[in-house]
Design a protein around this motif. Structure first.
Motif, PDB file in Angstrom:
ATOM      1  N   GLY A 128       0.829  -1.314   0.091  1.00 55.96           N
ATOM      2  CA  GLY A 128       0.001   0.060   0.040  1.00 55.96           C
ATOM      3  C   GLY A 128       0.769   1.237  -0.066  1.00 55.96           C
ATOM      4  N   LEU A 129       2.084   1.048  -0.255  1.00 62.96           N
ATOM      5  CA  LEU A 129       2.844   2.534  -0.451  1.00 62.96           C
ATOM      6  C   LEU A 129       2.911   2.816  -1.732  1.00 62.96           C
ATOM      7  CD1 LEU A 129       5.949   0.981   1.961  1.00 62.96           C
ATOM      8  CD2 LEU A 129       4.099   2.563   2.608  1.00 62.96           C
ATOM      9  N   PRO A 130       3.457   4.153  -1.864  1.00 62.43           N
ATOM     10  CA  PRO A 130       3.459   4.664  -3.462  1.00 62.43           C
ATOM     11  C   PRO A 130       4.607   4.068  -4.013  1.00 62.43           C
ATOM     12  CG  PRO A 130       3.594   6.481  -1.640  1.00 62.43           C
ATOM     13  CD  PRO A 130       3.553   5.297  -0.902  1.00 62.43           C
ATOM     14  N   GLU A 131       4.354   4.089  -5.350  1.00 61.84           N
ATOM     15  CA  GLU A 131       5.526   3.279  -6.280  1.00 61.84           C
ATOM     16  C   GLU A 131       6.653   4.066  -6.278  1.00 61.84           C
ATOM     17  OE1 GLU A 131       6.069   1.842 -10.916  1.00 61.84           O
ATOM     18  OE2 GLU A 131       4.332   3.209 -10.478  1.00 61.84           O
ATOM     19  N   ALA A 132       7.846   3.501  -6.014  1.00 65.78           N
ATOM     20  CA  ALA A 132       9.237   3.945  -6.144  1.00 65.78           C
ATOM     21  C   ALA A 132       9.663   4.402  -7.637  1.00 65.78           C
ATOM     22  CB  ALA A 132      10.132   3.213  -5.560  1.00 65.78           C
ATOM     23  N   PHE A 133      10.065   5.318  -7.739  1.00 64.65           N
ATOM     24  CA  PHE A 133      10.524   5.721  -9.281  1.00 64.65           C
ATOM     25  C   PHE A 133      11.653   4.708 -10.064  1.00 64.65           C
ATOM     26  CE2 PHE A 133      14.471   7.599  -7.389  1.00 64.65           C
ATOM     27  CZ  PHE A 133      15.333   7.327  -8.382  1.00 64.65           C
ATOM     28  N   ASN A 134      12.376   3.945  -8.799  1.00 62.80           N
ATOM     29  CA  ASN A 134      13.310   2.957  -9.363  1.00 62.80           C
ATOM     30  C   ASN A 134      12.911   1.697  -8.816  1.00 62.80           C
ATOM     31  OD1 ASN A 134      13.967   3.702  -6.727  1.00 62.80           O
ATOM     32  ND2 ASN A 134      16.137   3.641  -6.987  1.00 62.80           N
ATOM     33  N   GLY A 135      11.749   1.333  -9.315  1.00 61.37           N
ATOM     34  CA  GLY A 135      11.235  -0.002  -8.784  1.00 61.37           C
ATOM     35  C   GLY A 135      11.774  -1.079  -9.802  1.00 61.37           C
ATOM     36  N   PRO A 136      10.994  -2.238  -9.541  1.00 60.75           N
ATOM     37  CA  PRO A 136      11.167  -3.367 -10.478  1.00 60.75           C
ATOM     38  C   PRO A 136      11.843  -3.167 -11.831  1.00 60.75           C
ATOM     39  CG  PRO A 136       9.508  -3.812  -9.075  1.00 60.75           C
ATOM     40  CD  PRO A 136       9.623  -2.423  -9.063  1.00 60.75           C
ATOM     41  N   ASP A 137      10.864  -2.628 -12.784  1.00 60.97           N
ATOM     42  CA  ASP A 137      11.124  -2.205 -14.067  1.00 60.97           C
ATOM     43  C   ASP A 137      12.539  -1.561 -14.204  1.00 60.97           C
ATOM     44  OD1 ASP A 137       9.039  -3.556 -14.528  1.00 60.97           O
ATOM     45  OD2 ASP A 137       7.551  -1.972 -15.123  1.00 60.97           O
ATOM     46  N   TRP A 138      12.778  -0.466 -13.327  1.00 62.38           N
ATOM     47  CA  TRP A 138      13.808   0.319 -13.531  1.00 62.38           C
ATOM     48  C   TRP A 138      14.991  -0.303 -13.336  1.00 62.38           C
ATOM     49  CZ3 TRP A 138      17.723   2.321 -10.341  1.00 62.38           C
ATOM     50  CH2 TRP A 138      18.384   3.606 -10.672  1.00 62.38           C
ATOM     51  N   MET A 139      15.052  -1.068 -12.028  1.00 63.67           N
ATOM     52  CA  MET A 139      16.174  -2.012 -11.887  1.00 63.67           C
ATOM     53  C   MET A 139      16.455  -2.836 -12.995  1.00 63.67           C
ATOM     54  SD  MET A 139      17.568  -1.187  -8.895  1.00 63.67           S
ATOM     55  CE  MET A 139      17.204  -0.230  -7.379  1.00 63.67           C
ATOM     56  N   LYS A 140      15.507  -3.594 -13.513  1.00 65.72           N
ATOM     57  CA  LYS A 140      15.559  -4.657 -14.274  1.00 65.72           C
ATOM     58  C   LYS A 140      16.316  -3.954 -15.710  1.00 65.72           C
ATOM     59  CE  LYS A 140      13.367  -8.248 -16.947  1.00 65.72           C
ATOM     60  NZ  LYS A 140      13.561  -7.953 -18.214  1.00 65.72           N
TER      61      LYS A 140
END
Length: 380
Positions: free
Chosen positions: A170-182
């Protein structure tokens, strides 16, 4: 660390001997295979360099959210920073000081530790502090789910960086989440192919306790498979507890056991701090690249001891995470740009040709970003 390795020298000798033998022979089959292999390597390197264009200065960087706040942030607003105790985490804390001073924020640093019990204790402290907002870099929300609910009930938002599962809690999406890291993991893989000249025996040093590490690994594997199908990627786990202590020793042992390794990648560049000296003592010359660069890494690159890094503008990152938190505090809607834009906006391949003169300041993606944030934050 760019002199030929014993393995590369042996390979070169074999190729040279093979060439002499082919000259003396009348067989026409083997030269065609050698030419095809060389052509395939060249194509892989060329394709890798093309993929890396956005990470080598080919992307136009800008603020990820470039619009004003709905209202100014009150002076004295209290923000807690969760410090997981790594060298990069300490750099992140320092990078928060300038924007906090600009806004008149009251920053508080809470050491979380790395085990479940210490994290739980630390997060109970955060709840008791009742700040206006919380910044979390890398700490997995699975360890403090109950406190998330308490903070949410109190209307206290959490903005995250390098956290892969924010929305699940329930937290806001981080700008550097899974897709960014991948996608940045793909950049690591492409760099390994390009900078090694198409080496086919590669290794990835993974830190399993960092949730983002597996996404970098997946991206690297995927891109290497697309660029060089014949290449293999060995995976070696390095426990987080070894960062800053015995991580380099583990890498040396692995490379000694696998002398044909052509290049290495790592999820965090902390594993390379002090590594060049130990590789030299062991008589090993294998280059590598990693992400999340600390000042000592830039120093090693400037002295020719480290090949490269996928540098992240850690200062801009913290201003960006804080910017998100301010919008959450204001209850303001915002939208992140597409992952391709986000992935290369704060990162770039850094080597001896473009290493920052100031290793503490590190890589800077945008000139004058502080003034742009100040304008968006309605600071007079």
């Amino acid at each position: 660390m760019h002199t030929p390795t014993p393995t590369r020298m042996r390979a070169a000798a074999i190729v040279a001997a093979g060439a002499l033998l082919l000259t003396a022979c009348s067989s026409a089959g083997a030269p065609a295979e050698t030419s095809a292999a060389s052509e395939g390597t060249s194509e892989a390197v060329e394709a890798a360099n093309a993929f890396l264009a956005p990470w080598t200065g080919g992307a136009k960087a800008g603020l990820l959210i470039d619009e004003p706040l709905s209202q100014p942030i009150a002076e004295g607003t209290r923000v807690v920073y969760l410090d997981v105790g790594t060298p990069v985490s300490a750099v992140m804390w320092e990078n928060l000081q300038a924007p906090a001073e600009l806004l008149g924020l009251k920053l508080e640093r809470v050491q979380t530790g790395r085990d479940a019990q210490s994290i739980n204790t630390a997060m109970n402290t955060v709840v008791e502090l009742a700040p206006d907002g919380v910044i979390n870099i890398t700490l997995d929300p699975v360890f403090f789910e109950s406190q998330i609910k308490q903070l949410d009930a109190a209307g206290i938002p959490i903005a995250s960086g390098s956290v892969m599962n924010t929305t699940e809690f329930g937290l806001p999406e981080a700008f550097n989440g899974p897709d960014w890291m991948k996608l940045n993991g793909e950049a690591l893989g492409a760099a390994a192919v390009a900078r090694s000249g198409g080496a086919t025996e590669l290794v990835f040093y993974n830190v399993p306790e960092f949730p983002f590490s597996e996404y970098e690994l997946a991206g690297a594997q995927e891109r290497i498979a697309a660029l060089s199908p014949e290449a293999t990627v060995r995976i070696v786990d390095i426990p987080i507890a070894e960062l800053g202590s015995t991580a380099a020793d583990r890498i040396v042992s692995d490379l000694q056991a696998n002398p044909d390794t052509g290049y290495f990648m790592a999820s965090v560049d902390e594993v390379q701090i002090g590594l060049p000296q130990k590789l030299e003592l062991a008589g090993i010359d294998v280059d590598g690249i990693a992400m999340w660069t600390a000042p000592p890494n830039y120093e090693q690159i400037s002295t020719g001891q480290q090949d490269a890094t996928l540098g992240v503008d850690l200062s801009l990152m913290m201003w960006t995470v804080l910017d998100q938190l301010l919008r959450e505090i204001n209850g303001q809607e915002y939208t992140w740009p597409d992952v391709e834009t986000r992935a290369a906006a704060l990162t770039q391949i850094i080597d001896s040709e473009n290493v920052p003169a100031d290793p503490v300041a590190g890589y800077r993606a945008i000139e004058g970003y502080q003034e742009q944030f100040a304008e968006n934050w309605l600071v007079n």
